[in-house]
Scaffold this active site. Structure first.
Site, PDB file in Angstrom:
ATOM      1  N   LYS A  32       0.883  -1.283  -0.074  1.00 51.75           N
ATOM      2  CA  LYS A  32       0.265  -0.065  -0.117  1.00 51.75           C
ATOM      3  C   LYS A  32       1.026   1.207  -0.197  1.00 51.75           C
ATOM      4  O   LYS A  32       0.688   2.055  -0.817  1.00 51.75           O
ATOM      5  CB  LYS A  32      -0.944   0.058   1.349  1.00 51.75           C
ATOM      6  CG  LYS A  32      -1.869   1.204   1.298  1.00 51.75           C
ATOM      7  CD  LYS A  32      -2.393   1.359   2.728  1.00 51.75           C
ATOM      8  CE  LYS A  32      -1.607   1.992   3.672  1.00 51.75           C
ATOM      9  NZ  LYS A  32      -2.066   2.371   4.996  1.00 51.75           N
ATOM     10  N   SER A  33       1.852   1.167   0.817  1.00 57.18           N
ATOM     11  CA  SER A  33       2.832   2.437   0.972  1.00 57.18           C
ATOM     12  C   SER A  33       3.447   3.016  -0.216  1.00 57.18           C
ATOM     13  O   SER A  33       3.503   3.915  -0.620  1.00 57.18           O
ATOM     14  CB  SER A  33       3.706   2.237   2.128  1.00 57.18           C
ATOM     15  OG  SER A  33       3.213   1.875   3.463  1.00 57.18           O
ATOM     16  N   ARG A 129      -8.523  11.996  12.773  1.00 58.48           N
ATOM     17  CA  ARG A 129      -6.860  11.579  12.620  1.00 58.48           C
ATOM     18  C   ARG A 129      -6.247  12.819  12.560  1.00 58.48           C
ATOM     19  O   ARG A 129      -6.680  13.806  11.919  1.00 58.48           O
ATOM     20  CB  ARG A 129      -6.710  10.684  11.465  1.00 58.48           C
ATOM     21  CG  ARG A 129      -7.617   9.374  11.581  1.00 58.48           C
ATOM     22  CD  ARG A 129      -6.929   8.212  10.558  1.00 58.48           C
ATOM     23  NE  ARG A 129      -5.783   7.807  10.630  1.00 58.48           N
ATOM     24  CZ  ARG A 129      -5.210   6.659  10.035  1.00 58.48           C
ATOM     25  NH1 ARG A 129      -5.792   6.397   8.761  1.00 58.48           N
ATOM     26  NH2 ARG A 129      -3.923   6.307  10.046  1.00 58.48           N
ATOM     27  N   GLU A 316       2.611  -0.238  12.912  1.00 56.17           N
ATOM     28  CA  GLU A 316       1.426  -1.352  12.246  1.00 56.17           C
ATOM     29  C   GLU A 316       1.373  -2.632  12.359  1.00 56.17           C
ATOM     30  O   GLU A 316       0.564  -3.433  12.321  1.00 56.17           O
ATOM     31  CB  GLU A 316       1.675  -0.705  10.637  1.00 56.17           C
ATOM     32  CG  GLU A 316       2.883  -1.200   9.927  1.00 56.17           C
ATOM     33  CD  GLU A 316       3.222  -0.603   8.651  1.00 56.17           C
ATOM     34  OE1 GLU A 316       3.625  -1.129   7.767  1.00 56.17           O
ATOM     35  OE2 GLU A 316       3.246   0.593   8.769  1.00 56.17           O
ATOM     36  N   HIS A 343      -4.298   5.875  14.801  1.00 53.97           N
ATOM     37  CA  HIS A 343      -4.808   5.064  13.392  1.00 53.97           C
ATOM     38  C   HIS A 343      -6.149   4.984  13.020  1.00 53.97           C
ATOM     39  O   HIS A 343      -6.971   5.652  13.569  1.00 53.97           O
ATOM     40  CB  HIS A 343      -3.780   3.831  13.569  1.00 53.97           C
ATOM     41  CG  HIS A 343      -2.255   4.004  13.510  1.00 53.97           C
ATOM     42  ND1 HIS A 343      -1.673   2.873  13.026  1.00 53.97           N
ATOM     43  CD2 HIS A 343      -1.315   5.148  13.477  1.00 53.97           C
ATOM     44  CE1 HIS A 343      -0.040   3.610  13.133  1.00 53.97           C
ATOM     45  NE2 HIS A 343      -0.068   4.788  13.122  1.00 53.97           N
ATOM     46  N   ARG A 347      -5.775   1.855  18.512  1.00 56.94           N
ATOM     47  CA  ARG A 347      -5.440   0.426  18.522  1.00 56.94           C
ATOM     48  C   ARG A 347      -4.993  -0.048  20.104  1.00 56.94           C
ATOM     49  O   ARG A 347      -5.227  -1.307  20.138  1.00 56.94           O
ATOM     50  CB  ARG A 347      -4.099   0.134  17.271  1.00 56.94           C
ATOM     51  CG  ARG A 347      -4.804   0.096  16.163  1.00 56.94           C
ATOM     52  CD  ARG A 347      -3.588  -0.145  14.977  1.00 56.94           C
ATOM     53  NE  ARG A 347      -4.287  -0.182  13.690  1.00 56.94           N
ATOM     54  CZ  ARG A 347      -3.741  -0.039  12.585  1.00 56.94           C
ATOM     55  NH1 ARG A 347      -2.525   0.300  12.574  1.00 56.94           N
ATOM     56  NH2 ARG A 347      -4.340  -0.052  11.424  1.00 56.94           N
ATOM     57  N   LYS A 413      -9.570  -2.764   3.244  1.00 54.98           N
ATOM     58  CA  LYS A 413      -8.888  -1.468   2.915  1.00 54.98           C
ATOM     59  C   LYS A 413      -7.474  -1.474   2.520  1.00 54.98           C
ATOM     60  O   LYS A 413      -7.078  -0.722   1.698  1.00 54.98           O
ATOM     61  CB  LYS A 413      -8.627  -0.839   4.473  1.00 54.98           C
ATOM     62  CG  LYS A 413      -8.066   0.286   4.764  1.00 54.98           C
ATOM     63  CD  LYS A 413      -7.999   0.909   6.007  1.00 54.98           C
ATOM     64  CE  LYS A 413      -7.413   2.345   6.122  1.00 54.98           C
ATOM     65  NZ  LYS A 413      -6.354   2.675   5.684  1.00 54.98           N
TER      66      LYS A 413
END
Length: 430
Positions: A32-33, A129, A316, A343, A347, A413
């Site tokens: 994703k990054s 966020r 993460e 996040h 979390r 996601k």
């Protein structure tokens, strides 16, 4: 400004129980990054770029849609090869960020280069966020922005002077990356200076700088907490997207928990992805690994040791590692992760609640978790619309019968294929 709402259909799911050691191989979707950064760099380059093996998931689709709204031509018809033809950004436009930190932090600096008003909004949690440090930095560079958090409007004037700006990026490295990715198009480039507690997830900043350099930007990160991008036009290029190594966490964990062996295909020998630290962290919990030309093979014994670790650079990975700690043979302490409260969900709070439900004793600290395993039991595991909480629940469910996820659909996601990949892996080896 009208707030956006999204109708969410939840998909309850009972985590499959492993009946024996798991042996199998998995090919993960793209990072994703890397996909997000490549899309932004491609859209702000001089000529056409391609992305080979990109991630097709909600976050990256939102990024592609946002760039189209700004004028770029982004073709995602072919799952294996996306094509981006840049155009000067323009407004007016509206961009839905969903719950994607990359979209909400990477695209406002690009929008500042457009002529016209660009509005941004997203899911309810996205409005909570951290975004204000980025917006204040843009204001310091002369950009007019309405709002301090979603929804916002960037009033683009077609150019940004640029120069040096100071920011507190202790809540997210994306606050810096967003400025850097657009900085080559600023008249004076950009120099970002961080002042405050340490920036988390530093490997992601290294990824940003390396990808900018690969696109032809003049960059300098030789001074700690200072990043510089010289003014100039970026070159289009062919990007090959690595597998998403953070997404490997539950699959490698499956080998560790069941005493099996799992190969993640095409694991790179050298990478800036934080997920590469999985092999070190999980080895410390009792596994072993080998890396060859085919990928990374991870082996477990079924016995898990407790872990004392600073996860500040790999926050993460916390949910899956915390799940493993709940299954370990002794207590664990995870530190340096206060920033993951902001996040997709809080979390730390979520992990404390949900792992306590299944029988672990979990104490929240200011910057982490202390986890003492207990007699585990099945329970309804709330996923909080957070893909990595769903991964954690699936790992617990390998050993604990009756772990019921409130929604496995949230894994779309970053990995829509997760339920199928998980079922395939367990079917191959359990």
């Amino acid at each position: 400004m009208t707030r956006q709402t999204r109708t969410v259909t939840k998909t309850p799911w009972t985590a499959p129980l492993a009946t024996g050691p798991i042996h199998g191989a998995v090919r993960l979707p793209g990072s994703k990054s890397m996909t997000a950064r490549a899309l932004v760099l491609a859209a702000t380059s001089l000529d056409t770029s391609t992305l080979r093996r990109p991630l097709r998931a909600r976050d990256t689709e939102l990024m592609a849609t946002g760039l189209r709204a700004l004028g770029a031509q982004v073709s995602t018809d072919d799952d294996e090869l996306w094509t981006v033809r840049p155009r000067p950004p323009r407004g007016p436009a509206h961009i839905d960020v969903g719950l994607a930190g990359t979209v909400m932090r990477f695209l406002p600096p690009v929008a500042a280069l457009a002529e016209g008003d660009i509005t941004f909004d997203g899911d309810p949690r996205a409005r909570q966020r951290p975004l204000k440090p980025l917006l204040d930095a843009l204001r310091a560079l002369g950009v007019k922005v309405t709002g301090d958090g979603l929804p916002i409007t960037v009033h683009g004037q077609g150019r940004v002077t640029g120069g040096e700006v100071t920011i507190d990026a202790s809540q997210s490295s994306q606050l810096v990356s967003g400025l850097l990715l657009a900085g080559a198009d600023f008249d004076q480039g950009i120099t970002v200076r961080h002042v405050g507690p340490p920036v988390p997830s530093a490997p992601h900043l290294r990824m940003t700088m390396e990808m900018l350099r690969a696109a032809g930007a003049g960059v300098d990160d030789s001074v700690p907490d200072v990043w510089q991008v010289e003014p100039g036009k970026l070159s289009g290029r062919a990007w090959t997207i690595e597998p998403d190594l953070s997404g490997a966490a539950p699959f490698l964990a499956a080998a560790l928990v069941t005493g099996g062996e799992v190969k993640v295909l095409d694991w790179p020998r050298s990478t800036t992805q934080p997920g590469d630290q999985l092999r070190i962290l999980l080895a410390a919990m009792g596994g072993s690994w080998t890396l060859d030309t085919d990928g990374l093979t991870f082996r477990g014994t079924g016995n898990l040791r407790g872990l004392d670790a600073d996860l500040s650079q790999v926050g993460e990975l916390t949910p899956v590692i915390a799940a493993l700690c709940a299954l370990a043979d002794g207590p664990s302490t995870l530190r340096g992760i206060g920033h993951i409260r902001t996040h997709e969900t809080d979390r730390l709070g979520a992990l404390a609640r949900e792992l306590s439900k299944v029988g672990a004793r979990v104490d929240e600290t200011e910057d982490g978790l202390h986890i003492v395993p207990g007699k585990l039991r099945g329970a309804v595991f709330e996923t909080y619309d957070d893909h990595r909480l769903a991964h954690a629940a699936a790992v617990v469910g390998l050993r604990v019968p009756g772990v019921e996820l409130t929604d496995v659909g949230c894994t779309s996601k970053t990995m829509p294929e997760f339920p199928a990949l998980w079922a395939s892996l367990l079917g191959a080896g359990s």
